[in-house]
Design an enzyme around this catalytic site. Structure first.
Site, PDB file in Angstrom:
ATOM      1  N   LYS A  78       2.105  -6.297   1.987  1.00  8.19           N
ATOM      2  CA  LYS A  78       2.697  -5.683   1.290  1.00  8.19           C
ATOM      3  C   LYS A  78       4.095  -5.478   2.415  1.00  8.19           C
ATOM      4  CE  LYS A  78      -1.326  -2.589  -0.207  1.00  8.19           C
ATOM      5  NZ  LYS A  78      -0.114  -2.284  -1.154  1.00  8.19           N
ATOM      6  N   ARG A 102     -10.377  -1.672  -6.708  1.00 11.15           N
ATOM      7  CA  ARG A 102     -10.647  -1.520  -8.257  1.00 11.15           C
ATOM      8  C   ARG A 102     -11.715  -2.817  -8.077  1.00 11.15           C
ATOM      9  NH1 ARG A 102      -5.418  -2.808 -11.616  1.00 11.15           N
ATOM     10  NH2 ARG A 102      -4.725  -1.883  -9.441  1.00 11.15           N
TER      11      ARG A 102
HETATM   12  N1  BES Z   1      -4.312   1.308  -1.048  1.00  5.95           N
HETATM   13  C1  BES Z   1      -3.444   0.879  -2.261  1.00  5.95           C
HETATM   14  C2  BES Z   1      -2.491   2.153  -3.027  1.00  5.95           C
HETATM   15  C3  BES Z   1      -1.519   2.990  -2.317  1.00  5.95           C
HETATM   16  C4  BES Z   1      -1.222   2.280  -2.555  1.00  5.95           C
HETATM   17  C5  BES Z   1      -2.130   4.192  -2.325  1.00  5.95           C
HETATM   18  C6  BES Z   1       0.624   3.293  -1.550  1.00  5.95           C
HETATM   19  C7  BES Z   1      -1.308   5.490  -1.437  1.00  5.95           C
HETATM   20  C8  BES Z   1       0.073   4.366  -1.450  1.00  5.95           C
HETATM   21  C9  BES Z   1      -3.612   0.053  -3.751  1.00  5.95           C
HETATM   22  O1  BES Z   1      -4.805  -0.610  -3.380  1.00  5.95           O
HETATM   23  C10 BES Z   1      -2.024  -1.311  -3.766  1.00  5.95           C
HETATM   24  O2  BES Z   1      -2.067  -1.877  -3.244  1.00  5.95           O
HETATM   25  N2  BES Z   1      -1.833  -1.094  -5.298  1.00  5.95           N
HETATM   26  C11 BES Z   1      -1.138  -1.201  -5.548  1.00  5.95           C
HETATM   27  C12 BES Z   1      -1.340  -1.868  -7.857  1.00  5.95           C
HETATM   28  C13 BES Z   1      -1.078  -3.066  -7.738  1.00  5.95           C
HETATM   29  C14 BES Z   1      -0.773  -4.255  -7.465  1.00  5.95           C
HETATM   30  C15 BES Z   1      -1.190  -2.890  -9.355  1.00  5.95           C
HETATM   31  C16 BES Z   1      -0.599  -0.503  -6.122  1.00  5.95           C
HETATM   32  O3  BES Z   1      -0.419   0.646  -5.928  1.00  5.95           O
HETATM   33  O4  BES Z   1       1.324  -0.752  -5.783  1.00  5.95           O
HETATM   34 MN    MN Z   2      -3.747  -2.554  -2.343  1.00  4.10          MN
END
Ligand code: BES
Ligand code: MN
Ligand code: ZN
Length: 493
Positions: free
Chosen positions: A277, A351
């Site tokens: 990230k 997921r």
């Molecule tokens: N934990 C995150 C989702 C999230 C992001 C929650 C920001 C709260 C605030 C999740 O694991 C994630 O990283 N999701 C990605 C999915 C994408 C790679 C398809 C996202 O939402 O960017």
């Molecule tokens: Mn994630």
């Protein structure tokens, strides 16, 4: 410690508490209790209304000290807004505003008359529960990782009585159990990820079981998960030095009945893995175990309420890190169900742990499965931070969950799970890909999960926007504990 809640039948003028809480609407309208105090004190409140000091605006509070003719030391006047607009949310808001002010005063207890106000469509029990939960949320303070302060001699706000008939005390016992669950969830969320690891969450679950007779607890380690074939969960855990756990708690309150199952995403820190990230805001990913905290908190409340139903709570707890053994984009893993998954983004890890947990929970033959997960940023884009995303193909289950959220002001909003979206998960290298492209990210995540719950009544709550408040001082909210507990309460009548 959760606030201690009581009911009282004392009249406002004779109630000898350190502080009374009463309300004032806008346009110079006082609540009944405020009027009574005004009368007995020779117009102390109306003078401040006349001068404009007490506006009645939502969010405003005013503390009056040592009023003549009033037994209580203080009277806290809380703004209620326009009388015609007073509703459920306003009662919660006023209760929260009052508690925030009380927390800053040198007193240990107060008596609130706010629950005497009329709220359209709501009974006394609802008003008490709502006011109690809103107050306790303000009274909570995170202290776990500060240098211990020398014990101060100043009184600390710790008890709140509401003006209500003695028969209403049961509603407060209920509120206490729910508040305990909310606090449990908030504290777990707020703890830093170097303390709140998968092993720590497992230890908390074990403690919960040890503290509450009748609760069963099973913790699976890595080797046991490997035996069960949980390749997707283990793939996420592979890059971390903190080993994963799979937690299963059981409450038996209804003999042989099929259990309700709660499953919560427990990513104790989500760095994104190899698809790391961006730095900005990464620290907020300590809250990525909000689903786990929420289902454990709801489970705790259900146990404290001794609900007459069977309940299982399953938490896959892992850390998503880019270690030398971390999984790669393009890896293919085999889930416990046998379905293979191509990892196209290691940051879509929630997921991956949930699919194996959702397969695992089916051994309990649940009547209903509800999962809660901080699953997608896309859900926050769609709904903001006010509503959780609800996805299910089961219309009856959807309306029950939406109603529970509405009743507790812990609201959810439904998104579709139509099969039209499923093809976004197609890949040439496995049965399913773990990402669905740029459109409808919250829904394609739900679609991914739906492939692992076929044949079951199942709903998914995406709590990415609701599980915590952003910012340096942002805190875990304890959502969706109120929604989940209300859903369960509604099932037992
Ligand atoms: N934990 C995150 C989702 C999230 C992001 C929650 C920001 C709260 C605030 C999740 O694991 C994630 O990283 N999701 C990605 C999915 C994408 C790679 C398809 C996202 O939402 O960017
Ligand atoms: Mn994630
Ligand atoms: Zn995540």
């Amino acid at each position: 410690m959760t606030l201690l809640f009581e009911v009282t039948q004392d009249a406002p003028e004779t109630c000898a508490a350190p502080c009374l809480v009463v309300g004032a609407f806008e346009d110079r309208v006082l609540s009944a209790a405020a009027l009574r105090i005004d009368e007995k004190s020779g117009g102390a409140i109306t003078r401040l209304v006349d001068s404009g000091d007490i506006s009645g605006k939502p969010g405003s509070t005013h503390v009056l000290f040592a009023l003549p003719g009033i037994a209580a030391a203080r009277v806290l006047v809380v703004g209620l807004g326009e009388i015609g607009k007073f509703d459920a949310a306003r009662l919660a808001r006023a209760s929260a505003d009052a508690a925030r002010t009380l927390k800053g005063l040198p007193l240990d207890r107060a008596v609130s008359y706010l629950t005497e106000l009329d709220v359209p469509g709501k009974d006394t029990a609802w008003k008490l529960r709502t006011a109690a939960l809103a107050s306790d949320a303000q009274a909570y303070k995170y202290t776990a990782t500060f240098k211990p302060k020398p014990k101060s001699s100043q009184a600390e706000f710790s008890a709140l009585a509401f003006a209500a008939p003695a028969s209403a005390a049961a509603a407060l016992a209920q509120a206490t159990a729910i508040a305990d669950g909310v606090r449990f969830a908030r504290e777990l969320g707020n703890l830093p990820p170097n303390i709140c690891t998968p092993a720590y969450i497992a230890a908390q679950a074990q403690k919960l079981a040890a503290d509450h007779p009748g609760v069963g607890c099973e913790i699976l380690d890595e080797a046991q998960m490997r035996k069960l074939g949980m390749g997707a969960l283990l793939g996420v855990a592979a890059g971390s030095a903190n080993a994963p756990r799979l937690i299963a708690l059981q409450w038996n309150g209804a003999g042989e009945a099929a259990p309700y199952a709660l499953v919560g995403k427990g990513v104790t820190f989500d760095s994104g893995g190899i698809n790391i990230k961006p730095s900005a805001g990464m620290e907020e990913m300590k809250f990525d175990m909000g689903g786990a905290a929420g289902v454990l908190g709801a489970f705790l409340a259900a146990v404290k309420l001794k609900l007459k139903l069977n309940l299982v709570c399953v938490v896959p707890a892992v850390e998503n890190m880019p270690g030398n053994n971390a999984q790669r984009p393009s890896d293919v893993v085999t889930t416990m169900s046998g379905t293979t998954v191509e990892i196209l983004n290691t940051d879509a890890e929630g997921r991956l742990i949930l699919c194996d947990a959702l397969t695992f929970v089916q051994k309990f033959k649940p009547a209903v499965i509800i999962d809660a997960a901080t699953l997608t940023g896309a859900c926050v884009v769609a709904l903001g931070k006010h509503a959780s995303g609800l996805m299910t193909k089961d219309d009856a289950l959807a309306s029950e969950l939406l109603a529970a959220g509405e009743a507790t002001l812990d609201r959810a909003w439904r998104l579709p799970l139509w099969d039209d979206y499923q093809s976004q998960l197609d890949t040439g290298y496995a049965d399913v890909a773990n990402i669905g492209g740029k459109y409808a990210g919250a829904i394609t995540a739900g679609c991914f999960l739906s492939r692992f719950t076929e044949g079951f009544r199942w709903a998914h709550l995406d709590i990415a926007g609701t599980a915590w408040e952003e910012g340096r001082k942002g805190s875990g909210t304890g959502r969706p504990v109120p929604l989940l507990v209300q859903y369960l309460l509604d099932r037992v009548g």
